[in-house]
Design an enzyme around this catalytic site. Sequence first.
Site, PDB file in Angstrom:
ATOM      1  N   GLY A 107       0.839  -1.040  -0.295  1.00 59.13           N
ATOM      2  CA  GLY A 107      -0.211  -0.161  -0.158  1.00 59.13           C
ATOM      3  C   GLY A 107       0.562   1.732  -0.036  1.00 59.13           C
ATOM      4  N   CYS A 108       0.031   2.264  -0.340  1.00 58.56           N
ATOM      5  CA  CYS A 108       1.043   3.660  -0.799  1.00 58.56           C
ATOM      6  C   CYS A 108       1.821   4.067   0.871  1.00 58.56           C
ATOM      7  CB  CYS A 108       0.339   4.764  -1.433  1.00 58.56           C
ATOM      8  SG  CYS A 108      -1.251   5.269  -0.794  1.00 58.56           S
ATOM      9  N   TYR A 109       0.219   4.185   1.308  1.00 56.90           N
ATOM     10  CA  TYR A 109       0.859   4.799   3.312  1.00 56.90           C
ATOM     11  C   TYR A 109       1.849   3.502   3.668  1.00 56.90           C
ATOM     12  CZ  TYR A 109      -2.777   8.021   3.197  1.00 56.90           C
ATOM     13  OH  TYR A 109      -3.799   8.997   2.949  1.00 56.90           O
TER      14      TYR A 109
ATOM     15  N   THR B 206       4.226   1.314   2.469  1.00 57.68           N
ATOM     16  CA  THR B 206       5.433   1.897   1.987  1.00 57.68           C
ATOM     17  C   THR B 206       6.669   3.364   2.647  1.00 57.68           C
ATOM     18  OG1 THR B 206       4.805   0.849  -0.685  1.00 57.68           O
ATOM     19  CG2 THR B 206       6.713   2.503  -0.192  1.00 57.68           C
TER      20      THR B 206
END
Length: 312
Positions: free
Chosen positions: A114-116, A118
Amino acid sequence: MAHKVFIDGAAGTTGLEIAERLQGRSEFTLIALDDTRRKDTGARREALNEADIAILCLPDDAAREAVALIDPAGGTRVIDASSAHRTMGGWCYGFPELVGQDRVAEARRISNPGCYPTGFLALVAPLVRAGLLPADWPYTVNAVSGYSGGGKALIERFETEGAPAFRAYGYDLAHKHLPEMKAHAGLDHDVIFAPAVASAYRGMVVEVPLHLGAMQGDPTADALRDALREFYQGSAVVSVADGGAVGELTLEPNAAPSDAMELYVFGNAGGWHARLVARLDNLGKGASGAAVQSLNLLCGLPEIAGLRLPSA
């Protein structure tokens, strides 16, 4: 021979950005379904099983359905950009810097981070592994992202008249990223996650504040920064800034796409407090860029081929 790639969910934001990164690359042939067939189960099954690599840019339930359509005895390998398989056994977590390039290259099933998570994991996981930060600490994550990460509905909301300038959410304290952050950082407790969205299309700042003076072992900001710099030494994707003063970190409304990630460690004069910060593109290293990075490794190609990096 070119590798056959099928992007299931190619019309979404992540799928479109993956296709852009693959455009003009002779190493790949894209299997495409027109608008009349892309939601047809039979057509999707055929495309998924024809592909050497299937990249799933779908909601969680649709991603699980897509995996079920793939013949387990066939040769299709999978990169799933949803959150459906990020903590599931039998799936490789697609963060090469953390799990190792060889492990990603050899995997049949890869779950894109996921972006967060990461940003959080890039900061915390190496330091927990090194014993510089405790696994049983009650970590807090404050983060703000560009609105493109919320999909078509949120993009429309932010791009219409009267759009909000800032949107904080996750107040039920049960965000779907919590298991991912806990598991892949090796933590004993869930983090307290405070996500928000700002009126910038892309970009993300993820911050982990630390009260170092309350931790055993007396960790310092300098030691944390040095450990991160050593961990990511040689990476063309992840960089660690030096300890110089930074007046501000910003998200720009019209920022160019980037697949890089910058890490910062800020400490106060007394050494009691630190702020760990990651800045990345939520559509780059936080989504499409990460998928292409794993795709390159699966296909035995240079890891950063086709990525949008400052030195590439």
